[in-house]
Design a protein around this motif. Structure first.
Motif, PDB file in Angstrom:
ATOM      1  N   TYR A  94       0.156  35.612 -22.621  1.00 33.70           N
ATOM      2  CA  TYR A  94      -1.232  35.931 -22.886  1.00 33.70           C
ATOM      3  C   TYR A  94      -1.314  37.101 -23.595  1.00 33.70           C
ATOM      4  O   TYR A  94      -1.219  38.129 -23.330  1.00 33.70           O
ATOM      5  CB  TYR A  94      -2.035  36.072 -21.521  1.00 33.70           C
ATOM      6  N   ALA A  95      -1.688  36.686 -25.010  1.00 36.47           N
ATOM      7  CA  ALA A  95      -1.589  37.938 -25.903  1.00 36.47           C
ATOM      8  C   ALA A  95      -3.108  38.733 -25.959  1.00 36.47           C
ATOM      9  O   ALA A  95      -3.092  39.800 -25.937  1.00 36.47           O
ATOM     10  CB  ALA A  95      -1.666  37.299 -27.293  1.00 36.47           C
ATOM     11  N   TYR A  96      -4.243  37.989 -26.077  1.00 32.77           N
ATOM     12  CA  TYR A  96      -5.502  38.476 -26.180  1.00 32.77           C
ATOM     13  C   TYR A  96      -6.758  37.671 -25.876  1.00 32.77           C
ATOM     14  O   TYR A  96      -6.629  36.465 -25.983  1.00 32.77           O
ATOM     15  CB  TYR A  96      -5.705  39.372 -27.379  1.00 32.77           C
ATOM     16  N   THR A  97      -7.746  38.273 -25.443  1.00 33.44           N
ATOM     17  CA  THR A  97      -9.047  37.552 -25.410  1.00 33.44           C
ATOM     18  C   THR A  97      -9.881  37.903 -26.750  1.00 33.44           C
ATOM     19  O   THR A  97     -10.094  39.439 -26.944  1.00 33.44           O
ATOM     20  CB  THR A  97      -9.883  37.939 -24.074  1.00 33.44           C
ATOM     21  N   VAL A  98     -10.540  37.070 -27.337  1.00 35.94           N
ATOM     22  CA  VAL A  98     -11.397  37.530 -28.577  1.00 35.94           C
ATOM     23  C   VAL A  98     -13.020  37.518 -28.077  1.00 35.94           C
ATOM     24  O   VAL A  98     -13.232  36.391 -27.398  1.00 35.94           O
ATOM     25  CB  VAL A  98     -11.186  36.559 -29.640  1.00 35.94           C
ATOM     26  N   VAL A  99     -13.583  38.475 -28.157  1.00 34.04           N
ATOM     27  CA  VAL A  99     -15.071  38.636 -27.882  1.00 34.04           C
ATOM     28  C   VAL A  99     -15.887  38.565 -29.158  1.00 34.04           C
ATOM     29  O   VAL A  99     -15.675  39.404 -29.962  1.00 34.04           O
ATOM     30  CB  VAL A  99     -15.289  39.582 -27.025  1.00 34.04           C
ATOM     31  N   TYR A 100     -16.729  37.663 -29.307  1.00 35.34           N
ATOM     32  CA  TYR A 100     -17.660  37.430 -30.534  1.00 35.34           C
ATOM     33  C   TYR A 100     -18.774  38.358 -30.260  1.00 35.34           C
ATOM     34  O   TYR A 100     -19.700  38.161 -29.316  1.00 35.34           O
ATOM     35  CB  TYR A 100     -17.972  35.899 -30.730  1.00 35.34           C
ATOM     36  N   VAL A 101     -19.043  39.267 -31.206  1.00 36.98           N
ATOM     37  CA  VAL A 101     -20.212  40.284 -30.983  1.00 36.98           C
ATOM     38  C   VAL A 101     -20.768  40.517 -32.270  1.00 36.98           C
ATOM     39  O   VAL A 101     -20.458  39.961 -33.489  1.00 36.98           O
ATOM     40  CB  VAL A 101     -19.688  41.713 -30.430  1.00 36.98           C
ATOM     41  N   LYS A 102     -22.209  40.909 -32.307  1.00 35.21           N
ATOM     42  CA  LYS A 102     -22.995  41.188 -33.313  1.00 35.21           C
ATOM     43  C   LYS A 102     -22.480  42.296 -34.251  1.00 35.21           C
ATOM     44  O   LYS A 102     -22.558  42.359 -35.467  1.00 35.21           O
ATOM     45  CB  LYS A 102     -24.311  41.546 -32.980  1.00 35.21           C
ATOM     46  N   ASP A 103     -21.746  43.339 -33.662  1.00 34.34           N
ATOM     47  CA  ASP A 103     -21.436  44.581 -34.401  1.00 34.34           C
ATOM     48  C   ASP A 103     -20.109  44.999 -33.651  1.00 34.34           C
ATOM     49  O   ASP A 103     -20.235  45.587 -32.616  1.00 34.34           O
ATOM     50  CB  ASP A 103     -22.437  45.516 -34.477  1.00 34.34           C
ATOM     51  N   VAL A 104     -19.115  44.922 -34.519  1.00 31.84           N
ATOM     52  CA  VAL A 104     -17.549  45.255 -33.937  1.00 31.84           C
ATOM     53  C   VAL A 104     -17.508  46.476 -33.454  1.00 31.84           C
ATOM     54  O   VAL A 104     -17.035  46.991 -32.465  1.00 31.84           O
ATOM     55  CB  VAL A 104     -16.515  44.785 -34.753  1.00 31.84           C
ATOM     56  N   ALA A 105     -17.828  47.467 -34.372  1.00 29.52           N
ATOM     57  CA  ALA A 105     -17.812  48.948 -34.461  1.00 29.52           C
ATOM     58  C   ALA A 105     -18.468  49.324 -32.943  1.00 29.52           C
ATOM     59  O   ALA A 105     -17.975  50.094 -32.179  1.00 29.52           O
ATOM     60  CB  ALA A 105     -17.906  49.775 -35.542  1.00 29.52           C
ATOM     61  N   LYS A 106     -19.738  48.793 -33.058  1.00 31.94           N
ATOM     62  CA  LYS A 106     -20.494  49.363 -32.045  1.00 31.94           C
ATOM     63  C   LYS A 106     -20.157  48.843 -30.408  1.00 31.94           C
ATOM     64  O   LYS A 106     -20.126  49.371 -29.476  1.00 31.94           O
ATOM     65  CB  LYS A 106     -22.052  48.734 -32.033  1.00 31.94           C
ATOM     66  N   SER A 107     -19.648  47.512 -30.682  1.00 31.77           N
ATOM     67  CA  SER A 107     -19.088  46.948 -29.364  1.00 31.77           C
ATOM     68  C   SER A 107     -17.856  47.665 -28.781  1.00 31.77           C
ATOM     69  O   SER A 107     -17.540  47.854 -27.674  1.00 31.77           O
ATOM     70  CB  SER A 107     -18.723  45.560 -29.444  1.00 31.77           C
TER      71      SER A 107
END
Length: 138
Positions: free
Chosen positions: A9-22
């Protein structure tokens, strides 16, 4: 040879509005150090042990054209199909830190019948984050 086919299990991707802020939010609110934030701010990762938590923008032509657009949350009465879950030795302290660092309180930690303490918050994109104690083996 068969062990070459066993996945990790490598990673989980979370889709967000602003990557740096998240990435900054998750680091402060949940206590994860930043592993990487690329110069374009279109990919970020947190150091979370064996599995990586990754962040990428909600809309991007690389994946929208291949797999479809990400369906964004429309209302707080509905939640996304994925829930991010973290385990802590001290759930009350972790919950308090998350809320103090911008997480929206949903349900404070409470003891569950299965022997786990669980609380819920929403992140800055409205994604539900479950904060629970380690489940005790019986």
């Amino acid at each position: 040879m068969a062990s070459d086919l066993k996945p990790a299990y490598a990673y989980t991707v979370v889709y967000v509005k602003d990557v740096a802020k998240s990435v900054e939010f998750y680091g402060k609110a949940f206590g994860y150090p930043v592993r990487r934030l690329d110069d374009s701010h279109r990919w970020g990762e947190l150091e979370s042990g064996q599995t990586t938590i990754a962040f990428t923008p909600v809309h991007q032509h690389e994946t929208d054209d291949l797999t479809g657009e990400v369906q964004e949350q429309k209302s707080k009465t509905r939640r996304n199909q994925v829930e991010v879950c973290f385990a802590y030795a001290d759930v009350d302290a972790a919950y308090k830190r998350a809320v103090e660092n911008g997480a929206e309180a949903v349900c404070p930690p409470e003891d569950k019948a299965w022997g786990q303490k669980v609380g819920y918050v929403r992140d800055i994109d409205g994604i539900v984050v479950r904060m629970g104690s380690f489940v005790k083996s019986r």
